[in-house]
Write an enzyme that holds these catalytic residues in place. Structure first.
Site, PDB file in Angstrom:
ATOM      1  N   LYS A  55      52.852  38.369  47.928  1.00  0.00           N
ATOM      2  CA  LYS A  55      53.367  37.023  48.168  1.00  0.00           C
ATOM      3  C   LYS A  55      54.039  36.917  49.532  1.00  0.00           C
ATOM      4  CE  LYS A  55      55.177  36.631  44.267  1.00  0.00           C
ATOM      5  NZ  LYS A  55      54.507  37.063  43.124  1.00  0.00           N
ATOM      6  N   LYS A  97      63.462  44.938  55.734  1.00  0.00           N
ATOM      7  CA  LYS A  97      64.304  43.783  56.005  1.00  0.00           C
ATOM      8  C   LYS A  97      65.233  44.074  57.187  1.00  0.00           C
ATOM      9  CE  LYS A  97      66.304  40.004  53.537  1.00  0.00           C
ATOM     10  NZ  LYS A  97      66.583  39.384  52.255  1.00  0.00           N
ATOM     11  N   LYS A 133      47.658  44.534  52.260  1.00  0.00           N
ATOM     12  CA  LYS A 133      47.991  44.577  50.838  1.00  0.00           C
ATOM     13  C   LYS A 133      48.256  43.160  50.322  1.00  0.00           C
ATOM     14  CE  LYS A 133      52.080  45.216  48.914  1.00  0.00           C
ATOM     15  NZ  LYS A 133      53.358  45.750  48.449  1.00  0.00           N
TER      16      LYS A 133
HETATM   17  P1  TYM Z   1      56.392  43.499  41.615  1.00  0.00           P
HETATM   18  O1  TYM Z   1      56.862  42.373  40.777  1.00  0.00           O
HETATM   19  O2  TYM Z   1      56.450  43.355  43.089  1.00  0.00           O
HETATM   20  O3  TYM Z   1      54.907  43.832  41.250  1.00  0.00           O
HETATM   21  C1  TYM Z   1      54.490  44.029  39.906  1.00  0.00           C
HETATM   22  C2  TYM Z   1      53.437  45.114  39.845  1.00  0.00           C
HETATM   23  O4  TYM Z   1      52.276  44.739  40.591  1.00  0.00           O
HETATM   24  C3  TYM Z   1      51.930  45.791  41.476  1.00  0.00           C
HETATM   25  N1  TYM Z   1      51.287  45.237  42.691  1.00  0.00           N
HETATM   26  C4  TYM Z   1      50.144  45.687  43.223  1.00  0.00           C
HETATM   27  N2  TYM Z   1      49.307  46.668  42.847  1.00  0.00           N
HETATM   28  C5  TYM Z   1      48.188  46.877  43.608  1.00  0.00           C
HETATM   29  N3  TYM Z   1      47.889  46.151  44.687  1.00  0.00           N
HETATM   30  C6  TYM Z   1      48.686  45.139  45.112  1.00  0.00           C
HETATM   31  N4  TYM Z   1      48.365  44.412  46.177  1.00  0.00           N
HETATM   32  C7  TYM Z   1      49.887  44.872  44.367  1.00  0.00           C
HETATM   33  N5  TYM Z   1      50.898  43.982  44.491  1.00  0.00           N
HETATM   34  C8  TYM Z   1      51.744  44.219  43.456  1.00  0.00           C
HETATM   35  C9  TYM Z   1      53.244  46.474  41.795  1.00  0.00           C
HETATM   36  O5  TYM Z   1      53.048  47.786  42.274  1.00  0.00           O
HETATM   37  C10 TYM Z   1      53.929  46.433  40.453  1.00  0.00           C
HETATM   38  O6  TYM Z   1      53.515  47.505  39.621  1.00  0.00           O
HETATM   39  N6  TYM Z   1      60.272  46.650  41.438  1.00  0.00           N
HETATM   40  C11 TYM Z   1      59.121  46.166  40.696  1.00  0.00           C
HETATM   41  C12 TYM Z   1      59.492  45.565  39.354  1.00  0.00           C
HETATM   42  C13 TYM Z   1      60.255  46.482  38.480  1.00  0.00           C
HETATM   43  C14 TYM Z   1      59.756  47.642  37.819  1.00  0.00           C
HETATM   44  C15 TYM Z   1      60.845  48.173  37.089  1.00  0.00           C
HETATM   45  C16 TYM Z   1      58.513  48.269  37.774  1.00  0.00           C
HETATM   46  C17 TYM Z   1      61.565  46.341  38.152  1.00  0.00           C
HETATM   47  N7  TYM Z   1      61.933  47.373  37.306  1.00  0.00           N
HETATM   48  C18 TYM Z   1      60.707  49.333  36.312  1.00  0.00           C
HETATM   49  C19 TYM Z   1      58.385  49.434  37.013  1.00  0.00           C
HETATM   50  C20 TYM Z   1      59.473  49.943  36.289  1.00  0.00           C
HETATM   51  C21 TYM Z   1      58.421  45.112  41.549  1.00  0.00           C
HETATM   52  O7  TYM Z   1      59.014  44.526  42.400  1.00  0.00           O
HETATM   53  O8  TYM Z   1      57.138  44.851  41.183  1.00  0.00           O
END
Ligand code: TYM
Length: 324
Positions: free
Chosen positions: A193, A111, A190
């Site tokens: 969104k 960002k 990748k």
């Molecule tokens: P988030 O909401 O962006 O994504 C959720 C999960 O989906 C996985 N993911 C992917 N895996 C493979 N290929 C892709 N293209 C892809 N896009 C998304 C992400 O790696 C994730 O596992 N910060 C986290 C949410 C969170 C969290 C936590 C996760 C908050 N607290 C504690 C684990 C433990 C996040 O933004 O994920």
């Protein structure tokens, strides 16, 4: 017994990357482990600034996860903000967090690199995530590759807290699936969104098919062979296809004499079939919102009980509370 935990942000409807990188792991790991999965609405607040959208996304997230096979009898499903202990723990961790550690984190760095102003929520996001993980004494955190750095931050923060105050926190490990660490989107980058290249799990099959047909490919002539493993269209097909079909497709790539249109059609068909059952289940669940609320209420209660214990131990260790 291993404690497994992961969170997913309700920033919109879940896509194929979320499913194969993360949700699929949640479901597989709910057997034989003590599993906690939550909808990260506090994290989502760093990007969604609209009451109706955040609330609706949270309900949709619960419906999606349940329809895909997350079983509230075997795993604890809850909404992040229903466990306020985590926010309190975030502060305890924040007091020992070096700024440099957060400055190196991707989301903030990207960002800033774009010249956008970041708020404190985005900057301290990894500390809240660390508290999420540590509150439940998690051993294993199933995620996609993009979250590995945050889990490293979590280990750092837990380690320095333990070093200062005694062994309070368990140091967690990330669990990433090699074949789905970074699921590609329709442009080959990748799937995310923020890149506008996603295909949603519960997207109308017609619209999903349209997006598949528009997946970017190279200009290889029909007759020429190609290495399947390095092709994003093949990578996507592999996620959905049975082993025999995947092998047959790989042979076709190596032999040449095929067109990408043919692969896209096979991918669209495989994806439609893959989520067909979940689609039906989701409709059934959506007709009973009270049941979903009950699941989330029960989940929050169980999660809180565990988080309260950890918070109490942390407070006693650092001198916020008398030692019991
Ligand atoms: P988030 O909401 O962006 O994504 C959720 C999960 O989906 C996985 N993911 C992917 N895996 C493979 N290929 C892709 N293209 C892809 N896009 C998304 C992400 O790696 C994730 O596992 N910060 C986290 C949410 C969170 C969290 C936590 C996760 C908050 N607290 C504690 C684990 C433990 C996040 O933004 O994920």
């Amino acid at each position: 017994m291993m404690r497994v935990l992961s969170g997913i942000q309700p920033t919109g409807r879940f896509h194929w990357g979320n499913y194969f990188g993360a949700i699929r792991q949640y479901i597989d790991l709910q057997d034989g482990n003590e599993a906690y999965y939550f909808i990260a609405n506090l994290h989502a607040l760093t990007t969604i600034r609209d009451h109706a959208a955040l609330w609706q996304n949270t309900i949709d997230a619960a419906l999606d996860l349940l329809a895909l096979g997350l079983d509230p009898e075997r795993a604890t499903l809850f909404v992040q903000s229903d466990v306020p202990e985590v926010s309190e723990l975030t502060w305890l961790l924040m007091t020992g967090t070096p700024l440099g550690l957060l400055e190196r984190c991707h989301a903030f760095k990207e960002k800033k690199a774009k010249g956008l102003t970041a708020d404190a929520g985005l900057f301290t996001y990894p500390v809240l995530m660390a508290a999420d993980i540590l509150a439940y004494g998690s051993h294993l955190v199933p995620v996609g590759e993009d979250q590995v750095q945050h889990i490293e931050v979590c280990r750092d923060l837990a380690g320095s807290f333990n070093h200062a105050f005694g062994e309070v926190f368990v140091l967690p490990k990330a669990k990433v699936l090699e074949h789905a660490a970074r699921v590609p989107g329709t442009d080959g980058e990748k799937m995310s969104k923020s890149y506008n290249n996603t295909i949603e799990i519960f997207e109308d099959p017609k619209s999903a098919r349209k997006k598949v047909m528009r997946i970017v490919t190279d200009s290889r002539p029909m007759g020429e062979p190609k290495v399947p493993e390095t092709d994003h269209l093949f990578q996507l097909y592999s996620l959905f296809a049975a082993a025999a079909d995947r092998e047959a497709m790989a042979d076709l790539y190596r032999a040449g004499g095929f067109g990408y249109g043919q692969v896209k059609k096979a991918l669209a068909d495989a994806a439609e079939g893959y989520f067909a059952e979940a689609r039906v289940k989701r409709l059934e669940l959506a007709a009973h919102p009270e049941k979903v609320r009950e699941v989330l209420g029960d989940g929050a209660q169980r999660a809180r009980a565990r988080a309260q214990q950890t918070l109490q131990r942390a407070q006693e260790a650092c001198g916020i509370k008398a030692k019991s």
